[in-house]
Enzyme design. Structure first.
Site, PDB file in Angstrom:
ATOM      1  N   LYS A  33       0.841  -1.073   0.143  1.00 16.93           N
ATOM      2  CA  LYS A  33       0.324  -0.135  -0.133  1.00 16.93           C
ATOM      3  C   LYS A  33       1.002   1.443  -0.099  1.00 16.93           C
ATOM      4  CE  LYS A  33      -1.097   1.352   3.857  1.00 16.93           C
ATOM      5  NZ  LYS A  33      -1.236   1.662   5.158  1.00 16.93           N
ATOM      6  N   THR A  34       1.698   1.382   0.937  1.00 16.29           N
ATOM      7  CA  THR A  34       2.579   2.659   0.883  1.00 16.29           C
ATOM      8  C   THR A  34       3.514   2.603  -0.175  1.00 16.29           C
ATOM      9  OG1 THR A  34       2.670   2.110   3.277  1.00 16.29           O
ATOM     10  CG2 THR A  34       4.250   3.859   2.488  1.00 16.29           C
ATOM     11  N   ASP A 217      -4.077   8.239   3.218  1.00 19.11           N
ATOM     12  CA  ASP A 217      -3.832   6.970   3.640  1.00 19.11           C
ATOM     13  C   ASP A 217      -4.769   6.420   4.677  1.00 19.11           C
ATOM     14  OD1 ASP A 217      -2.061   4.674   3.975  1.00 19.11           O
ATOM     15  OD2 ASP A 217      -0.509   5.647   5.024  1.00 19.11           O
ATOM     16  N   GLU A 218      -4.826   5.166   4.782  1.00 22.44           N
ATOM     17  CA  GLU A 218      -5.691   4.623   5.914  1.00 22.44           C
ATOM     18  C   GLU A 218      -7.096   5.170   5.962  1.00 22.44           C
ATOM     19  OE1 GLU A 218      -4.743   2.175   7.610  1.00 22.44           O
ATOM     20  OE2 GLU A 218      -2.674   2.046   8.142  1.00 22.44           O
ATOM     21  N   GLN A 252      -9.482  -3.632   7.772  1.00 20.07           N
ATOM     22  CA  GLN A 252      -8.820  -3.294   8.787  1.00 20.07           C
ATOM     23  C   GLN A 252      -9.169  -2.159   9.648  1.00 20.07           C
ATOM     24  OE1 GLN A 252      -4.500  -3.912   8.435  1.00 20.07           O
ATOM     25  NE2 GLN A 252      -4.708  -4.069   6.091  1.00 20.07           N
ATOM     26  N   ARG A 634      -0.138  -9.806  10.662  1.00 23.69           N
ATOM     27  CA  ARG A 634       0.980  -9.270  11.015  1.00 23.69           C
ATOM     28  C   ARG A 634       2.369 -10.177  10.934  1.00 23.69           C
ATOM     29  NH1 ARG A 634       0.229  -5.059   9.867  1.00 23.69           N
ATOM     30  NH2 ARG A 634      -1.885  -6.089   9.136  1.00 23.69           N
TER      31      ARG A 634
END
Length: 769
Positions: A33-34, A217-218, A252, A634
DNA sequence: GACGCACCGCTTTTT
DNA sequence: GCGGTGCGTC
């Protein structure tokens, strides 16, 4: 350019090179994503579609913003300064500093953190003789923040009963007080900016025209005000404005409790008529069994946007599941497993121990400490939140804005200088009478209290005068000395750490000044107009002169003001022992965004994970499930899950059933390290070997517990507290308590979703599991 | 003004 | 069970 795009998978490439239109990128965990976000910015600039000044990238945390900047500077040869990359709050701070007059704020307005906000509300309640039993300060704070997050001022809140009317009244009083003091809370930063831009058309148009590309983002974590803020910036519904590129993952979304609204994703899709929806489902992080577990678990949620992670990495190891007799034994087992992982070559920092709530860490920490294993707990007190550092900051705040009453009260008598509660009370009365700040009320005081207080304000003004021409680090140094703080802690028995923390502030200031582009020797107090106005971009729009709130910060505020907002907006790291290779302990929430080779998810019990309070809230269990999804994803290579039959919580022993989430995981991806209960096998008579009977290296406290329980079993027809049983009607449960003996024996049993039941053992038909 | 004791509450957290 | 807070005493 070739370099920039190579190694992107087809979906990532498509997202990066989308035309300049609104887009929603559904980015699964570990899907890069980043990388997509930063490459998109770099690509837009490199292909000449936008200049750096036309880019606005918004994140939630400073860490994420920093990460983006770092990655961008490796991708692009140009200076990243012209771009606006930051947190919602950081960007709002910059806008409000630049346009402080239009926003009706003093140039040196200061930012309250949650601690300051709460103490201010307590003061407010006291001053207005309001019963804090009836109006708990925390609830008042929650009420205020919630309404601000919804974009509502006190005058806009609808109140339906006397209680609500009082809360609204308090909200108004609170805002008035903030305005008098020249302070803003976190939510206010956003709301004030939002109001500023909605009201001020030339300003709004200026920024709308400037930012051709807004990237978020997010996005699933945005609250309603943040979404409205983005809409405004992107010029939604106006002829101006750029493209909004939102990246997020509805699976998420774990921050509903603080106002995040996943619904913003769907709202964005329909309101902005998003044509470009791209799903990033290729996962580069985890092995197959781990992803299968995550996918199958999250499929139990409704109203998803729909996404399934896949990997090329192969199945890998199955997920190991362990049933412990107690929380102590769970900790013991984690240590044993961690030891063998380390023996196989794993790094300690690649082993994470996750838990639902902080209270769980104590037992684990204790066990790790006894075993002599280095560990690091995330989420403690951060640097700028430590009492001694906050004290020093308060002195600096008073120099920059003496009307900050919170800062005044914090240090007026610290170190002690004979100003007691009585004097403060009189001062508060004077301030109320003259409708001014405490600092400004000091001259109205007479007698001994008056002279002590005058000495205090003289101290503040003295340091200010003395440091007039000095740079920030010198100012900090002199403040630490003249305030008496350093001396005070140096005299304290256990003050060594605090002295060290205070001294660290000088280096923090030095580092800050150089990083933010203030001249090394720039006088700390000097206003921006004198220090760096040359760098500010002046724009004329519709005949109105606008100073653009451009980077660097030096163009809009003095070094001291900038440092103080830095201290409020970026609380700093929590511990300095970075370099050490240690096990990583943290809540699942703080693990979001991180990844580890080996992950332990602990305390997977009904009532704990999912947490009991979640079942009362609408959609609560689904949020817990997303939290579990975050926890699972994770892990790169190895994933462990554990639950306990007995657990100490809030000073009481609790007997919980294993988490419902186990029933939602694929059988074939799990490997039970302890014998497991087959779901379709509840009523078979075959006795099951439980973890209880085959504890490998049980700690002594546990042995005692087991012995105590066995003692009681004689009187209870062989039943034991903590034992798992099955009932024809209520299904699987755990014996929580036994009372009476022989024919009169009754058992209290926790049947999970059926609740707690007390059954007569001579009548009830129970199966041992 | 410092210390001691009693009381409360207790999911998750960034800014 | 523990840590923070607030009040009362010396």
């Amino acid at each position: 350019m070739q370099n920039l795009l190579h190694n992107l998978n087809p979906e990532q490439l498509a997202a990066v090179t989308l035309p300049p239109q609104n887009a929603l990128i559904l980015a699964g965990a570990g899907s890069g994503k980043t990388r997509v976000l930063t490459t998109r910015i770099a690509w837009l600039i490199q292909t000449g579609q936008v200049s750096p000044a036309g880019v606005l990238a918004v994140t939630f945390t400073n860490k994420a913003a920093k990460e983006m900047l770092t990655r961008l500077s490796t991708m692009l040869p140009i200076n990243t300064r012209g771009m606006w990359i930051g947190t919602f709050h950081g960007l709002c701070n910059r806008l409000l500093r630049t346009h402080y007059k239009d926003a009706a704020l003093p140039q040196t307005f200061q930012i309250l953190d949650s601690q300051d906000q709460l103490s201010m509300i307590k003061r407010l309640l006291k001053a207005n003789n309001i019963d804090d039993e009836k109006f708990p300060p925390k609830q008042v704070m929650y009420f205020i923040n919630n309404n601000k997050d919804q974009g509502l001022r006190a005058s806009q809140v609808e109140a339906y009963d006397a209680l609500e009317r009082k809360l609204v009244e308090l909200y108004q009083l609170y805002d008035d007080q903030c305005q008098r003091e020249g302070v803003v809370d976190f939510a206010e930063l956003l709301l004030r900016t939002y109001e500023l831009l909605s009201r001020n058309e030339p300003l709004r148009q200026h920024y709308q025209q400037r930012f051709r590309h807004i990237l978020v983002d997010e996005f699933q974590d945005t609250n309603n005000l943040q979404y409205a803020w983005l809409k405004l910036m992107a010029g939604h519904g106006s002829p101006y404005g750029g493209a909004l590129f939102a990246v997020g993952d509805d699976d998420q979304s774990i921050y509903a409790f603080r106002g995040a609204n996943v619904g913003n994703m769907q709202a964005f899709e329909s309101e902005f008529r998003v044509q470009n929806l791209i799903k990033l489902e290729q996962n580069y992080r985890s092995h197959g069994h781990i992803l299968d577990a995550a996918n199958m678990l999250i499929a139990n949620n409704s109203r998803r946007l729909g996404k399934n992670l896949r990997t090329d990495a192969g199945h890998g190891e199955p997920v190991r599941v362990y049933e412990a007799s107690s929380d102590l034994q769970e900790a013991q087992w984690i240590i044993e497993e961690a030891k063998s992982l380390i023996a196989e070559g794993a790094l300690r920092r690649e082993i994470a121990i996750l838990y639902r709530s902080n209270a769980q860490s104590r037992v684990i920490e204790h066990a790790l400490f006894s075993a002599g294993m280095p560990y690091h707990v995330y989420g403690g007190l951060r640097y700028f939140q430590r009492a001694e550092v906050k004290h020093a900051i308060a002195y600096l705040q008073l120099m920059d804005n003496p009307h900050n009453d919170s800062a005044f009260l914090r240090v007026v008598n610290f170190p002690a200088r004979g100003i007691g509660a009585r004097s403060i009370e009189q001062l508060q009365n004077a301030a109320a009478t003259y409708n001014c700040s405490l600092y400004a009320a000091v001259p109205y005081m007479v007698g001994k209290a008056g002279s002590s207080l005058a000495a205090f304000t003289k101290l503040i003004e003295g340091v200010r005068f003395e440091t007039q021409q000095l740079a920030l680090p010198e100012l900090v140094k002199i403040t630490l000395d003249s305030s008496g703080l350093l001396q005070h802690y140096a005299n304290e028995k256990e003050g060594a750490d605090r002295v060290e923390n205070l001294e660290q502030m000088v280096s923090a200031a030095t580092q800050f000044v150089s990083e933010e582009g203030f001249g090394q020797g720039a006088p700390a107090h000097l206003g921006p107009q004198a220090s760096a106005a040359a760098g500010a971009q002046v724009v004329v729009a519709d005949g109105v002169e606008i100073i653009d709130a451009d980077a660097p910060l030096a163009t809009v505020m003095s070094p001291l003001s900038a440092f103080l907002s830095h201290a409020s907006l970026e609380a700093g790291d929590n511990q300095a022992q970075e370099g050490q290779d240690a096990l990583q302990l943290m809540t699942v929430h703080s693990a979001k965004g991180l990844e580890f080779d080996n992950v332990f998810i602990t305390g997977l019990e009904e009532g704990l994970f999912p947490h009991e309070s979640s079942s009362k809230e609408e959609g609560g269990v689904e949020e817990e499930r997303r939290l579990m999804y975050v926890a699972i994803t994770r892990a790169r290579k190895r994933l462990y899950m554990a639950f306990c039959q007995t657990r100490m919580l809030h000073g009481q022993t609790r007997y919980n059933m294993k988490s419902r989430f186990f029933d939602e995981l694929p059988e074939e991806s799990l490997k039970w390290l302890t014998a497991r209960v087959q779901q379709n096998n509840w009523f078979s008579t075959g006795s099951r070997k439980s973890a209880w009977d085959e504890m490998p290296s049980v700690p002594s406290a546990d042995n005692r517990l087991a012995a105590r329980m066995n003692e009681r079993s004689g009187a209870s027809g062989g039943w034991r507290i903590g034992e798992s049983v099955a009932h024809a009607k209520f299904g699987e449960g755990v014996i929580v308590n036994l009372e009476g003996s022989g024919a009169n024996c009754r058992a209290q049993i926790n049947f999970g979703s059926f609740g707690m039941k007390v059954l007569d053992l001579s009548v009830a038909k129970l199966e041992r599991l």
